[in-house]
Design a protein around this motif. Structure first.
Motif, PDB file in Angstrom:
ATOM      1  N   TYR A 104       4.020   8.350  -3.441  1.00 13.60           N
ATOM      2  CA  TYR A 104       4.421   9.420  -2.535  1.00 13.60           C
ATOM      3  C   TYR A 104       5.145  10.547  -3.271  1.00 13.60           C
ATOM      4  O   TYR A 104       5.784  10.329  -4.295  1.00 13.60           O
ATOM      5  CB  TYR A 104       5.341   8.875  -1.431  1.00 13.60           C
TER       6      TYR A 104
ATOM      7  N   ALA B  73       7.162  -0.128   2.146  1.00 14.49           N
ATOM      8  CA  ALA B  73       5.771   0.328   2.049  1.00 14.49           C
ATOM      9  C   ALA B  73       5.028   0.133   3.369  1.00 14.49           C
ATOM     10  O   ALA B  73       4.320   1.032   3.842  1.00 14.49           O
ATOM     11  CB  ALA B  73       5.054  -0.407   0.922  1.00 14.49           C
TER      12      ALA B  73
ATOM     13  N   LEU C 128       5.212   4.130  -5.291  1.00 14.26           N
ATOM     14  CA  LEU C 128       4.105   3.893  -4.359  1.00 14.26           C
ATOM     15  C   LEU C 128       3.149   5.086  -4.284  1.00 14.26           C
ATOM     16  O   LEU C 128       2.172   5.059  -3.550  1.00 14.26           O
ATOM     17  CB  LEU C 128       4.654   3.583  -2.961  1.00 14.26           C
TER      18      LEU C 128
ATOM     19  N   GLU D  69       0.840  -1.190   0.000  1.00 15.53           N
ATOM     20  CA  GLU D  69       0.000   0.000   0.000  1.00 15.53           C
ATOM     21  C   GLU D  69       0.876   1.241   0.000  1.00 15.53           C
ATOM     22  O   GLU D  69       1.805   1.357   0.776  1.00 15.53           O
ATOM     23  CB  GLU D  69      -0.888  -0.011   1.252  1.00 15.53           C
ATOM     24  N   GLY D  70       0.578   2.146  -0.878  1.00  6.55           N
ATOM     25  CA  GLY D  70       1.293   3.417  -0.949  1.00  6.55           C
ATOM     26  C   GLY D  70       0.439   4.531  -0.397  1.00  6.55           C
ATOM     27  O   GLY D  70      -0.428   4.319   0.437  1.00  6.55           O
TER      28      GLY D  70
ATOM     29  N   GLN E  82      11.415   3.927  -5.272  1.00  5.74           N
ATOM     30  CA  GLN E  82      10.391   3.058  -4.674  1.00  5.74           C
ATOM     31  C   GLN E  82       9.230   3.875  -4.101  1.00  5.74           C
ATOM     32  O   GLN E  82       8.060   3.530  -4.300  1.00  5.74           O
ATOM     33  CB  GLN E  82      11.000   2.165  -3.582  1.00  5.74           C
ATOM     34  N   LEU E  83       9.550   4.960  -3.409  1.00  7.53           N
ATOM     35  CA  LEU E  83       8.494   5.788  -2.813  1.00  7.53           C
ATOM     36  C   LEU E  83       7.623   6.436  -3.880  1.00  7.53           C
ATOM     37  O   LEU E  83       6.395   6.478  -3.751  1.00  7.53           O
ATOM     38  CB  LEU E  83       9.102   6.850  -1.897  1.00  7.53           C
TER      39      LEU E  83
ATOM     40  N   LYS F   2      10.853  -3.669  -1.052  1.00  5.65           N
ATOM     41  CA  LYS F   2       9.858  -2.625  -1.296  1.00  5.65           C
ATOM     42  C   LYS F   2       8.624  -2.836  -0.418  1.00  5.65           C
ATOM     43  O   LYS F   2       8.065  -1.878   0.114  1.00  5.65           O
ATOM     44  CB  LYS F   2       9.462  -2.607  -2.777  1.00  5.65           C
TER      45      LYS F   2
ATOM     46  N   ARG G 289       3.742   3.272   5.892  1.00  9.74           N
ATOM     47  CA  ARG G 289       2.318   3.416   6.275  1.00  9.74           C
ATOM     48  C   ARG G 289       2.182   3.381   7.797  1.00  9.74           C
ATOM     49  O   ARG G 289       1.425   4.160   8.381  1.00  9.74           O
ATOM     50  CB  ARG G 289       1.456   2.304   5.666  1.00  9.74           C
TER      51      ARG G 289
END
Length: 145
Positions: free
Chosen positions: A50, A136, A48, A22-23, A44-45, A132, A140
């Motif tokens: 962000y 993630a 997702l 989940e991002g 990676q962020l 990853k 969160r």
């Protein structure tokens, strides 16, 4: 050596774990002195969902804060070159922003936030290396509290 035929259950479990990543849409300030690691994390962020700000050390991060850039989470390496480590950086920013949410990361087992094998109360640490899905999940957890 005899091995029984696989049932495929591990593949199903892995596929479910990937589906559970989940991002979000929040802004994350990433502070990492290793350029390659920082670029990996930023990629990676962003994948997702962000928004990211990044700094290579505490001084750069403090300049971003002083410039008034808003962010929802500080994601910082614990051990960094310079006069300030990640924990000191978080403390300095928290003086201006008492509601600061922080996720620490480190490749070291002993560092500035671990004391006698225990994390300080309320401190979240993501140990390097990580996947990853781990990133993630911990992002969160840090944002949502």
């Amino acid at each position: 050596m005899y091995l029984p035929p696989g049932t495929g259950a591990s593949l199903v479990h892995e596929a479910m774990a990937v589906a559970e990543i989940e991002g979000g849409h929040e802004t994350i300030l990433v502070v990492e002195d290793d350029r390659l690691v920082r670029e990996y994390v930023l990629t990676q962020l962003r994948a997702l969902g962000y928004v990211t700000l990044d700094a290579g050390n505490a001084a750069e991060a403090l300049a971003i804060v002083r410039a008034g850039h808003g962010f929802d989470l500080l994601f910082t390496d614990v051990i960094m070159p310079g006069t300030m480590n990640g924990r000191q950086l978080a403390d300095a920013i928290a003086e201006q922003r008492p509601d600061l949410k922080v996720l620490f990361t480190s490749g070291y087992t002993e560092n500035a936030i671990i004391h006698h094998g225990r994390l300080d109360t309320g401190v979240l640490l993501l140990a390097k290396p990580y996947r990853k899905s781990d990133l993630a999940r911990m992002i969160r957890k840090a944002i949502d509290g």
